[in-house]
Design an enzyme around this catalytic site. Structure first.
Site, short mmCIF file in Angstrom:
data_model
loop_
_atom_site.label_atom_id
_atom_site.label_comp_id
_atom_site.label_asym_id
_atom_site.label_seq_id
_atom_site.Cartn_x
_atom_site.Cartn_y
_atom_site.Cartn_z
N ASP A 67 -12.21 -4.78 -8.08
CA ASP A 67 -11.65 -6.12 -7.86
C ASP A 67 -12.61 -7.04 -7.12
O ASP A 67 -13.64 -6.60 -6.59
CB ASP A 67 -10.30 -6.02 -7.12
CG ASP A 67 -10.31 -4.97 -5.99
OD1 ASP A 67 -11.40 -4.58 -5.55
OD2 ASP A 67 -9.23 -4.56 -5.56
N ASN A 136 1.43 -1.35 0.77
CA ASN A 136 2.55 -1.56 -0.15
C ASN A 136 2.38 -0.75 -1.44
O ASN A 136 3.13 -0.92 -2.39
CB ASN A 136 2.72 -3.05 -0.48
CG ASN A 136 1.48 -3.63 -1.14
OD1 ASN A 136 0.55 -2.89 -1.46
ND2 ASN A 136 1.47 -4.93 -1.34
N HIS A 138 -0.38 -0.77 -3.35
CA HIS A 138 -1.26 -1.33 -4.38
C HIS A 138 -2.50 -0.47 -4.58
O HIS A 138 -2.97 0.19 -3.67
CB HIS A 138 -1.61 -2.80 -4.11
CG HIS A 138 -2.55 -3.07 -2.98
ND1 HIS A 138 -2.42 -4.12 -2.11
CD2 HIS A 138 -3.68 -2.43 -2.59
CE1 HIS A 138 -3.40 -4.11 -1.25
NE2 HIS A 138 -4.18 -3.10 -1.50
N GLU A 143 -0.40 -5.30 -7.39
CA GLU A 143 0.63 -5.38 -6.35
C GLU A 143 1.98 -4.91 -6.90
O GLU A 143 2.18 -4.89 -8.11
CB GLU A 143 0.75 -6.84 -5.88
CG GLU A 143 -0.53 -7.42 -5.30
CD GLU A 143 -0.79 -7.01 -3.86
OE1 GLU A 143 -0.20 -6.01 -3.39
OE2 GLU A 143 -1.58 -7.69 -3.19
C1 F6R Z 1 -10.31 -2.57 -2.63
C2 F6R Z 1 -9.03 -2.22 -3.22
C3 F6R Z 1 -7.79 -2.09 -2.39
C4 F6R Z 1 -7.98 -1.18 -1.19
C5 F6R Z 1 -6.69 -1.06 -0.38
C6 F6R Z 1 -6.87 -0.21 0.85
O1 F6R Z 1 -11.31 -2.65 -3.63
O2 F6R Z 1 -8.97 -2.07 -4.39
O3 F6R Z 1 -6.76 -1.59 -3.22
O4 F6R Z 1 -8.39 0.09 -1.63
O5 F6R Z 1 -6.28 -2.35 0.00
O6 F6R Z 1 -7.74 -0.86 1.73
P1 F6R Z 1 -8.31 -0.13 3.02
O7 F6R Z 1 -9.19 0.97 2.56
O8 F6R Z 1 -9.08 -1.21 3.75
O9 F6R Z 1 -7.12 0.35 3.78
#
Ligand code: F6R
Length: 243
Positions: A67, A136, A138, A143
Protein backbone atom coordinates in the site's frame (compact mmCIF):
# COMPACT_ATOMS: atom_id res chain seq x y z
CA UNK A 1 -1.86 -22.59 9.74
CA UNK A 2 1.52 -22.76 11.36
CA UNK A 3 2.11 -20.62 14.45
CA UNK A 4 5.49 -19.56 15.79
CA UNK A 5 5.26 -18.19 19.32
CA UNK A 6 8.32 -16.04 20.03
CA UNK A 7 9.40 -14.40 23.25
CA UNK A 8 9.31 -10.79 22.16
CA UNK A 9 9.60 -8.38 19.22
CA UNK A 10 13.22 -9.37 18.61
CA UNK A 11 12.32 -13.06 18.51
CA UNK A 12 9.44 -12.37 16.14
CA UNK A 13 11.72 -10.33 13.89
CA UNK A 14 14.43 -13.00 13.87
CA UNK A 15 11.94 -15.73 12.94
CA UNK A 16 10.24 -13.64 10.25
CA UNK A 17 13.58 -12.67 8.72
CA UNK A 18 14.67 -16.33 8.64
CA UNK A 19 11.51 -17.32 6.79
CA UNK A 20 11.94 -14.50 4.26
CA UNK A 21 15.64 -15.35 3.86
CA UNK A 22 14.72 -19.00 3.24
CA UNK A 23 12.39 -17.89 0.46
CA UNK A 24 15.13 -15.80 -1.17
CA UNK A 25 17.64 -18.64 -0.94
CA UNK A 26 15.18 -21.19 -2.35
CA UNK A 27 14.12 -18.94 -5.22
CA UNK A 28 16.53 -16.06 -5.86
CA UNK A 29 14.13 -14.37 -8.31
CA UNK A 30 11.16 -14.67 -5.95
CA UNK A 31 8.45 -12.04 -5.64
CA UNK A 32 8.13 -10.73 -2.11
CA UNK A 33 5.00 -8.90 -1.04
CA UNK A 34 6.10 -6.37 1.57
CA UNK A 35 4.51 -4.35 4.35
CA UNK A 36 5.42 -1.17 6.20
CA UNK A 37 4.66 -0.12 9.78
CA UNK A 38 6.32 -0.91 13.10
CA UNK A 39 5.96 -4.68 12.88
CA UNK A 40 8.42 -5.45 10.02
CA UNK A 41 11.20 -2.98 10.92
CA UNK A 42 13.14 -5.54 12.99
CA UNK A 43 12.83 -8.20 10.30
CA UNK A 44 14.06 -5.77 7.65
CA UNK A 45 17.03 -4.89 9.88
CA UNK A 46 17.94 -8.57 10.06
CA UNK A 47 17.59 -9.03 6.32
CA UNK A 48 19.98 -6.10 5.83
CA UNK A 49 22.42 -7.83 8.20
CA UNK A 50 22.05 -11.03 6.17
CA UNK A 51 22.98 -9.08 3.04
CA UNK A 52 25.92 -7.39 4.76
CA UNK A 53 27.20 -10.77 6.01
CA UNK A 54 27.13 -12.10 2.47
CA UNK A 55 24.37 -14.61 3.28
CA UNK A 56 21.65 -12.98 1.19
CA UNK A 57 21.60 -11.73 -2.38
CA UNK A 58 18.73 -9.49 -3.46
CA UNK A 59 19.96 -8.93 -7.03
CA UNK A 60 17.14 -10.94 -8.59
CA UNK A 61 14.47 -10.40 -5.94
CA UNK A 62 11.36 -8.53 -7.00
CA UNK A 63 9.03 -6.81 -4.57
CA UNK A 64 5.53 -5.45 -4.51
CA UNK A 65 4.38 -3.40 -1.54
CA UNK A 66 0.91 -3.63 -0.12
CA UNK A 67 0.00 0.00 0.00
CA UNK A 68 0.78 3.70 -0.20
CA UNK A 69 -0.84 6.88 1.06
CA UNK A 70 -2.63 8.86 -1.61
CA UNK A 71 -1.13 12.32 -1.99
CA UNK A 72 2.36 11.61 -0.62
CA UNK A 73 5.40 11.89 -2.89
CA UNK A 74 8.03 9.12 -2.80
CA UNK A 75 10.50 11.49 -1.11
CA UNK A 76 8.03 12.48 1.62
CA UNK A 77 9.46 10.85 4.74
CA UNK A 78 5.97 9.59 5.72
CA UNK A 79 5.40 7.82 2.43
CA UNK A 80 5.66 4.06 2.30
CA UNK A 81 8.08 4.28 -0.63
CA UNK A 82 10.38 6.36 1.59
CA UNK A 83 9.96 3.82 4.43
CA UNK A 84 10.97 0.95 2.16
CA UNK A 85 13.97 2.82 0.79
CA UNK A 86 15.05 3.75 4.29
CA UNK A 87 14.55 0.38 5.98
CA UNK A 88 15.47 -2.04 3.23
CA UNK A 89 15.89 -1.11 -0.43
CA UNK A 90 18.75 1.38 -0.08
CA UNK A 91 20.66 -1.03 2.17
CA UNK A 92 20.66 -4.18 0.02
CA UNK A 93 21.54 -4.93 -3.60
CA UNK A 94 17.98 -4.95 -4.88
CA UNK A 95 17.49 -3.30 -8.27
CA UNK A 96 15.30 -0.19 -7.98
CA UNK A 97 13.32 -1.24 -11.06
CA UNK A 98 12.44 -4.50 -9.31
CA UNK A 99 10.68 -2.72 -6.44
CA UNK A 100 7.05 -1.67 -6.70
CA UNK A 101 4.96 0.58 -4.49
CA UNK A 102 1.68 2.21 -5.59
CA UNK A 103 2.22 5.75 -6.88
CA UNK A 104 0.87 8.07 -4.19
CA UNK A 105 0.84 10.96 -6.65
CA UNK A 106 -1.26 9.24 -9.32
CA UNK A 107 -3.93 11.58 -10.67
CA UNK A 108 -6.29 8.85 -11.85
CA UNK A 109 -7.17 6.39 -9.08
CA UNK A 110 -8.74 3.76 -11.32
CA UNK A 111 -5.80 3.82 -13.74
CA UNK A 112 -3.25 3.54 -10.92
CA UNK A 113 -5.10 0.59 -9.35
CA UNK A 114 -5.35 -1.19 -12.71
CA UNK A 115 -1.66 -0.52 -13.38
CA UNK A 116 -0.70 -1.99 -10.01
CA UNK A 117 -2.78 -5.13 -10.49
CA UNK A 118 -1.17 -5.54 -13.93
CA UNK A 119 2.30 -5.25 -12.34
CA UNK A 120 1.49 -8.02 -9.85
CA UNK A 121 0.04 -10.14 -12.62
CA UNK A 122 3.07 -9.59 -14.88
CA UNK A 123 5.37 -10.86 -12.13
CA UNK A 124 3.38 -14.08 -11.91
CA UNK A 125 1.91 -13.33 -8.48
CA UNK A 126 3.52 -13.15 -5.07
CA UNK A 127 5.61 -16.00 -3.63
CA UNK A 128 5.68 -14.79 -0.04
CA UNK A 129 3.45 -12.04 1.29
CA UNK A 130 4.50 -10.37 4.53
CA UNK A 131 1.64 -8.80 6.50
CA UNK A 132 1.16 -6.83 9.68
CA UNK A 133 -2.29 -6.52 11.22
CA UNK A 134 -4.17 -3.37 12.22
CA UNK A 135 -6.02 -3.14 15.53
CA UNK A 136 -9.28 -3.34 13.59
CA UNK A 137 -8.10 -6.39 11.64
CA UNK A 138 -7.05 -4.59 8.49
CA UNK A 139 -4.40 -6.12 6.24
CA UNK A 140 -2.84 -3.73 3.81
CA UNK A 141 -5.41 -0.97 4.06
CA UNK A 142 -8.32 -3.33 3.56
CA UNK A 143 -10.50 -1.94 6.29
CA UNK A 144 -13.51 -3.63 7.95
CA UNK A 145 -16.41 -3.56 5.51
CA UNK A 146 -19.49 -5.46 4.46
CA UNK A 147 -17.55 -7.40 1.81
CA UNK A 148 -13.93 -8.26 1.02
CA UNK A 149 -12.48 -5.83 -1.57
CA UNK A 150 -10.83 -7.92 -4.28
CA UNK A 151 -8.42 -5.83 -6.35
CA UNK A 152 -6.14 -2.88 -5.76
CA UNK A 153 -8.32 0.07 -4.82
CA UNK A 154 -8.28 3.52 -3.30
CA UNK A 155 -9.68 3.42 0.21
CA UNK A 156 -10.90 5.96 2.75
CA UNK A 157 -9.03 5.14 5.95
CA UNK A 158 -11.10 4.57 9.08
CA UNK A 159 -10.73 6.91 12.03
CA UNK A 160 -9.08 4.07 14.04
CA UNK A 161 -6.39 3.69 11.37
CA UNK A 162 -5.87 7.45 11.05
CA UNK A 163 -5.52 7.68 14.85
CA UNK A 164 -3.10 4.72 15.00
CA UNK A 165 -0.95 6.19 12.22
CA UNK A 166 -0.95 9.73 13.57
CA UNK A 167 1.83 8.74 15.99
CA UNK A 168 4.20 8.84 13.04
CA UNK A 169 3.18 12.29 11.77
CA UNK A 170 4.14 15.71 13.14
CA UNK A 171 0.45 16.49 13.69
CA UNK A 172 -2.78 14.48 13.25
CA UNK A 173 -4.02 16.82 10.46
CA UNK A 174 -1.13 15.69 8.28
CA UNK A 175 -2.24 12.03 8.24
CA UNK A 176 -3.63 11.28 4.77
CA UNK A 177 -7.23 10.10 4.71
CA UNK A 178 -6.93 7.96 1.57
CA UNK A 179 -4.58 5.22 0.46
CA UNK A 180 -4.04 2.78 -2.37
CA UNK A 181 -3.99 -0.81 -1.25
CA UNK A 182 -3.65 -4.22 -2.77
CA UNK A 183 -6.96 -6.03 -2.51
CA UNK A 184 -7.80 -9.20 -0.64
CA UNK A 185 -7.72 -11.27 -3.83
CA UNK A 186 -4.09 -10.36 -4.58
CA UNK A 187 -3.14 -11.09 -0.97
CA UNK A 188 -4.99 -14.41 -0.93
CA UNK A 189 -3.37 -15.43 -4.24
CA UNK A 190 0.12 -15.26 -2.72
CA UNK A 191 1.64 -18.75 -2.47
CA UNK A 192 2.58 -18.23 1.14
CA UNK A 193 1.52 -15.68 3.74
CA UNK A 194 3.58 -14.58 6.71
CA UNK A 195 1.71 -12.44 9.23
CA UNK A 196 3.65 -10.92 12.08
CA UNK A 197 2.22 -9.45 15.28
CA UNK A 198 3.83 -8.12 18.41
CA UNK A 199 2.58 -6.61 21.64
CA UNK A 200 -0.37 -6.86 23.98
CA UNK A 201 -2.32 -4.31 21.97
CA UNK A 202 -2.53 -6.87 19.13
CA UNK A 203 -3.72 -9.77 21.34
CA UNK A 204 -7.44 -9.13 20.93
CA UNK A 205 -7.30 -8.81 17.13
CA UNK A 206 -4.99 -11.81 16.69
CA UNK A 207 -7.53 -13.90 18.59
CA UNK A 208 -10.47 -12.56 16.56
CA UNK A 209 -8.71 -12.85 13.20
CA UNK A 210 -7.34 -16.37 13.54
CA UNK A 211 -9.75 -18.00 15.96
CA UNK A 212 -13.03 -16.14 15.35
CA UNK A 213 -15.48 -16.28 12.46
CA UNK A 214 -14.35 -15.41 8.93
CA UNK A 215 -15.97 -12.07 8.19
CA UNK A 216 -15.19 -8.92 6.19
CA UNK A 217 -15.74 -7.04 9.46
CA UNK A 218 -12.33 -8.51 10.42
CA UNK A 219 -10.49 -8.51 7.08
CA UNK A 220 -7.54 -10.62 8.32
CA UNK A 221 -9.95 -13.43 9.22
CA UNK A 222 -10.01 -14.41 5.51
CA UNK A 223 -6.48 -15.73 6.01
CA UNK A 224 -8.01 -18.73 7.81
CA UNK A 225 -9.02 -19.90 4.33
CA UNK A 226 -5.51 -19.65 2.86
CA UNK A 227 -3.70 -23.00 2.54
CA UNK A 228 -0.27 -21.77 3.61
CA UNK A 229 -0.29 -19.17 6.37
CA UNK A 230 2.41 -18.72 8.96
CA UNK A 231 1.66 -16.58 11.98
CA UNK A 232 4.76 -15.35 13.78
CA UNK A 233 3.81 -13.55 16.97
CA UNK A 234 5.29 -12.80 20.33
CA UNK A 235 3.94 -14.02 23.65
CA UNK A 236 2.11 -10.76 24.31
CA UNK A 237 0.27 -10.86 20.97
CA UNK A 238 -0.68 -14.51 21.59
CA UNK A 239 -1.62 -13.96 25.23
CA UNK A 240 -5.37 -14.38 24.65
CA UNK A 241 -4.96 -17.55 22.58
CA UNK A 242 -4.68 -21.04 24.03
CA UNK A 243 -2.16 -23.06 22.01
C1 F6R B 1 1.37 -1.43 6.15
C2 F6R B 1 0.13 -2.17 6.24
C3 F6R B 1 -0.70 -2.16 7.48
C4 F6R B 1 0.09 -2.51 8.73
C5 F6R B 1 -0.80 -2.49 9.96
C6 F6R B 1 -0.02 -2.78 11.22
O1 F6R B 1 1.96 -1.59 4.87
O2 F6R B 1 -0.24 -2.76 5.28
O3 F6R B 1 -1.76 -3.08 7.31
O4 F6R B 1 0.68 -3.77 8.57
O5 F6R B 1 -1.42 -1.24 10.07
O6 F6R B 1 0.85 -1.71 11.46
P1 F6R B 1 1.97 -1.80 12.59
O7 F6R B 1 2.94 -2.84 12.17
O8 F6R B 1 2.59 -0.42 12.59
O9 F6R B 1 1.26 -2.13 13.85
Amino acid sequence: MQIFREKDYEGMSRRAASLIAAQIILKPHCVLGLATGSSPIGAYRRLVEGYQNGELDFSEVRTVNLDEYKGLAPDNDQSYRYFMQDNLFSKVNIRPENTNVPNGLASDDAAECARYDAVIHSMGGVDLQLLGIGHNGHIGFNEPASEFPKDTHCVALTQSTIDANSRLFASPELVPHYAYTMGIKSIMMAHKILLIASGKDKAEIVKKAFFGPVTPEVPASILQLHPDVVLVADEAALSLVEL
